[in-house]
Design a protein around this motif. Structure first.
Motif, PDB file in Angstrom:
ATOM      1  N   GLY A 278      34.287  27.688  35.021  1.00 11.81           N
ATOM      2  CA  GLY A 278      33.877  27.395  36.393  1.00 11.81           C
ATOM      3  C   GLY A 278      34.859  27.858  37.447  1.00 11.81           C
ATOM      4  O   GLY A 278      34.462  28.252  38.545  1.00 11.81           O
ATOM      5  N   SER A 279      36.160  27.852  37.113  1.00 14.48           N
ATOM      6  CA  SER A 279      37.182  28.210  38.108  1.00 14.48           C
ATOM      7  C   SER A 279      37.206  29.703  38.416  1.00 14.48           C
ATOM      8  O   SER A 279      37.828  30.123  39.383  1.00 14.48           O
ATOM      9  CB  SER A 279      38.560  27.762  37.620  1.00 14.48           C
ATOM     10  OG  SER A 279      38.941  28.488  36.464  1.00 14.48           O
ATOM     11  N   LEU A 280      36.546  30.514  37.589  1.00 14.47           N
ATOM     12  CA  LEU A 280      36.565  31.966  37.773  1.00 14.47           C
ATOM     13  C   LEU A 280      35.279  32.507  38.386  1.00 14.47           C
ATOM     14  O   LEU A 280      35.189  33.712  38.659  1.00 14.47           O
ATOM     15  CB  LEU A 280      36.795  32.662  36.422  1.00 14.47           C
ATOM     16  CG  LEU A 280      38.054  32.272  35.652  1.00 14.47           C
ATOM     17  CD1 LEU A 280      38.050  32.934  34.283  1.00 14.47           C
ATOM     18  CD2 LEU A 280      39.308  32.650  36.424  1.00 14.47           C
ATOM     19  N   GLN A 281      34.308  31.642  38.591  1.00 17.43           N
ATOM     20  CA  GLN A 281      32.994  32.125  39.016  1.00 17.43           C
ATOM     21  C   GLN A 281      33.012  32.755  40.407  1.00 17.43           C
ATOM     22  O   GLN A 281      32.267  33.705  40.670  1.00 17.43           O
ATOM     23  CB  GLN A 281      31.972  30.993  38.952  1.00 17.43           C
ATOM     24  CG  GLN A 281      31.579  30.644  37.530  1.00 17.43           C
ATOM     25  CD  GLN A 281      30.395  29.703  37.471  1.00 17.43           C
ATOM     26  OE1 GLN A 281      29.821  29.335  38.487  1.00 17.43           O
ATOM     27  NE2 GLN A 281      30.029  29.308  36.265  1.00 17.43           N
ATOM     28  N   ALA A 282      33.849  32.252  41.297  1.00 20.56           N
ATOM     29  CA  ALA A 282      33.917  32.824  42.644  1.00 20.56           C
ATOM     30  C   ALA A 282      34.349  34.293  42.566  1.00 20.56           C
ATOM     31  O   ALA A 282      33.737  35.170  43.201  1.00 20.56           O
ATOM     32  CB  ALA A 282      34.884  32.027  43.513  1.00 20.56           C
ATOM     33  N   GLU A 283      35.407  34.558  41.789  1.00 22.56           N
ATOM     34  CA  GLU A 283      35.875  35.930  41.635  1.00 22.56           C
ATOM     35  C   GLU A 283      34.840  36.798  40.916  1.00 22.56           C
ATOM     36  O   GLU A 283      34.624  37.961  41.286  1.00 22.56           O
ATOM     37  CB  GLU A 283      37.203  35.962  40.848  1.00 22.56           C
ATOM     38  CG  GLU A 283      38.417  35.486  41.616  1.00 22.56           C
ATOM     39  CD  GLU A 283      38.480  33.972  41.733  1.00 22.56           C
ATOM     40  OE1 GLU A 283      37.751  33.283  40.968  1.00 22.56           O
ATOM     41  OE2 GLU A 283      39.237  33.474  42.598  1.00 22.56           O
ATOM     42  N   GLU A 284      34.200  36.235  39.900  1.00 21.32           N
ATOM     43  CA  GLU A 284      33.233  37.010  39.118  1.00 21.32           C
ATOM     44  C   GLU A 284      32.006  37.392  39.954  1.00 21.32           C
ATOM     45  O   GLU A 284      31.502  38.516  39.862  1.00 21.32           O
ATOM     46  CB  GLU A 284      32.831  36.225  37.872  1.00 21.32           C
ATOM     47  CG  GLU A 284      33.956  36.170  36.840  1.00 21.32           C
ATOM     48  CD  GLU A 284      33.722  35.163  35.737  1.00 21.32           C
ATOM     49  OE1 GLU A 284      34.520  35.127  34.794  1.00 21.32           O
ATOM     50  OE2 GLU A 284      32.750  34.395  35.832  1.00 21.32           O
ATOM     51  N   HIS A 285      31.527  36.463  40.759  1.00 24.67           N
ATOM     52  CA  HIS A 285      30.394  36.778  41.630  1.00 24.67           C
ATOM     53  C   HIS A 285      30.799  37.813  42.690  1.00 24.67           C
ATOM     54  O   HIS A 285      29.993  38.686  43.056  1.00 24.67           O
ATOM     55  CB  HIS A 285      29.860  35.511  42.293  1.00 24.67           C
ATOM     56  CG  HIS A 285      29.062  34.645  41.361  1.00 24.67           C
ATOM     57  ND1 HIS A 285      27.852  35.036  40.829  1.00 24.67           N
ATOM     58  CD2 HIS A 285      29.302  33.403  40.853  1.00 24.67           C
ATOM     59  CE1 HIS A 285      27.378  34.084  40.044  1.00 24.67           C
ATOM     60  NE2 HIS A 285      28.244  33.089  40.044  1.00 24.67           N
ATOM     61  N   ALA A 286      32.045  37.700  43.191  1.00 27.92           N
ATOM     62  CA  ALA A 286      32.534  38.694  44.153  1.00 27.92           C
ATOM     63  C   ALA A 286      32.650  40.077  43.502  1.00 27.92           C
ATOM     64  O   ALA A 286      32.333  41.100  44.119  1.00 27.92           O
ATOM     65  CB  ALA A 286      33.890  38.251  44.710  1.00 27.92           C
ATOM     66  N   ILE A 287      33.077  40.103  42.226  1.00 27.88           N
ATOM     67  CA  ILE A 287      33.163  41.367  41.487  1.00 27.88           C
ATOM     68  C   ILE A 287      31.777  41.988  41.332  1.00 27.88           C
ATOM     69  O   ILE A 287      31.589  43.190  41.527  1.00 27.88           O
ATOM     70  CB  ILE A 287      33.821  41.137  40.112  1.00 27.88           C
ATOM     71  CG1 ILE A 287      35.308  40.788  40.276  1.00 27.88           C
ATOM     72  CG2 ILE A 287      33.666  42.363  39.213  1.00 27.88           C
ATOM     73  CD1 ILE A 287      35.975  40.310  38.999  1.00 27.88           C
ATOM     74  N   MET A 288      30.793  41.154  40.993  1.00 24.50           N
ATOM     75  CA  MET A 288      29.419  41.646  40.853  1.00 24.50           C
ATOM     76  C   MET A 288      28.903  42.210  42.176  1.00 24.50           C
ATOM     77  O   MET A 288      28.262  43.272  42.213  1.00 24.50           O
ATOM     78  CB  MET A 288      28.503  40.522  40.367  1.00 24.50           C
ATOM     79  CG  MET A 288      28.737  40.096  38.931  1.00 24.50           C
ATOM     80  SD  MET A 288      27.608  38.771  38.406  1.00 24.50           S
ATOM     81  CE  MET A 288      26.044  39.660  38.419  1.00 24.50           C
ATOM     82  N   LYS A 289      29.203  41.514  43.263  1.00 26.84           N
ATOM     83  CA  LYS A 289      28.732  41.943  44.583  1.00 26.84           C
ATOM     84  C   LYS A 289      29.356  43.286  44.973  1.00 26.84           C
ATOM     85  O   LYS A 289      28.668  44.212  45.431  1.00 26.84           O
ATOM     86  CB  LYS A 289      29.066  40.877  45.622  1.00 26.84           C
ATOM     87  CG  LYS A 289      28.555  41.175  47.025  1.00 26.84           C
ATOM     88  CD  LYS A 289      28.819  39.980  47.938  1.00 26.84           C
ATOM     89  CE  LYS A 289      28.307  40.235  49.355  1.00 26.84           C
ATOM     90  NZ  LYS A 289      29.019  41.328  50.032  1.00 26.84           N
ATOM     91  N   LEU A 290      30.672  43.407  44.771  1.00 20.90           N
ATOM     92  CA  LEU A 290      31.367  44.653  45.121  1.00 20.90           C
ATOM     93  C   LEU A 290      30.913  45.821  44.238  1.00 20.90           C
ATOM     94  O   LEU A 290      30.752  46.948  44.717  1.00 20.90           O
ATOM     95  CB  LEU A 290      32.876  44.462  44.990  1.00 20.90           C
ATOM     96  CG  LEU A 290      33.635  44.135  46.278  1.00 20.90           C
ATOM     97  CD1 LEU A 290      35.107  43.898  45.967  1.00 20.90           C
ATOM     98  CD2 LEU A 290      33.480  45.240  47.304  1.00 20.90           C
TER      99      LEU A 290
END
Length: 231
Positions: A177-189
């Motif tokens: 759960g703590s990595l989801q913000a970065e992972e979603h940002a990676i997907m978006k970029l």
């Protein structure tokens, strides 16, 4: 119905038939002792009950389980029950209570094993589901990175696509759960970079997005390592 269950039921039926043949086809009297005297019928009823209960529990597990040793173990248990129960029912001078105890013990241990196997199976399934959930997002990101390789048409795009794919591929695939913000940002970029490649955008814009994406991937990797050190 699974084939393992069908095989078990066929063997169960054959074993029960064999047990009844032993009980009723063997001589009724040997050496002046009649096998039908005393506890024959109560013993016969109890042993048949153990067969039925064994079948009910084994079928329940086999229908829900995958490839397990339960079918082989169940066959062995049935053989033991037929040998012990049949011998005690067929031999007039042999105490029937021995067969009753053996069949009852086999049934009890069988139920215990079934419960343990079912619990272990449920835990394995839950663990697999949890692992799949933890790696599913990174698998999706890796797929997006592979798509970039297909979309790249010039040397700069190919360089960027390859670097992104390598950075993602060598990242830890397990998430939380703590990595989801970065992972979603990676997907978006990654999606934005793909669109820029498709539109033939300027190298400066692509390079800027590329640098931003690599920093995000590295940030995720750092957080991931920190989380593992805390465990």
């Amino acid at each position: 119905m699974k084939k393992e269950t069908k095989y078990y039921l066929i063997c169960w039926a054959l074993m029960v038939i064999l047990f009844n043949i032993i009980c009723f086809v063997t001589p009724a009297e040997v050496g002046g002792y009649s096998k039908y005297d005393g506890a024959f019928w109560p013993g016969y009823g109890f042993i048949m009950l153990t067969f039925i209960v064994h079948m009910a529990f084994a079928v329940k597990l086999l229908d829900k389980a995958g490839e397990t040793p339960i079918n082989v173990i169940s066959f062995i248990e049935l053989i033991i029950m037929v040998i012990a129960g049949g011998a005690c029912m067929a031999i007039p001078n042999l105490p029937i209570w021995i067969g009753v105890i053996v069949c009852g013990a086999v049934l009890v241990f069988s139920i215990i094993f079934i419960i343990m196997a079912k619990t272990a199976g449920d835990r394995a399934v839950s663990a697999n589901v949890m692992l799949n959930n933890k790696v599913s997002l990174m698998r999706e990101i890796t797929g997006d990175a592979q798509l970039l390789l297909a979309k790249a048409t010039n040397e700069n795009d190919k360089r960027i696509a390859k670097a992104i794919y390598e950075a993602v591929r060598f990242s830890d695939p397990v998430s939380d759960g703590s990595l989801q913000a970065e992972e979603h940002a990676i997907m978006k970029l990654t999606s934005e970079i793909r669109v820029l490649m498709e539109n033939g955008s300027a190298a400066e814009i692509l390079n800027s997005k590329f640098d931003e994406l690599l920093k995000l991937i590295e940030l995720r990797n750092i957080k991931c390592r920190e989380n593992k050190r805390k465990v």
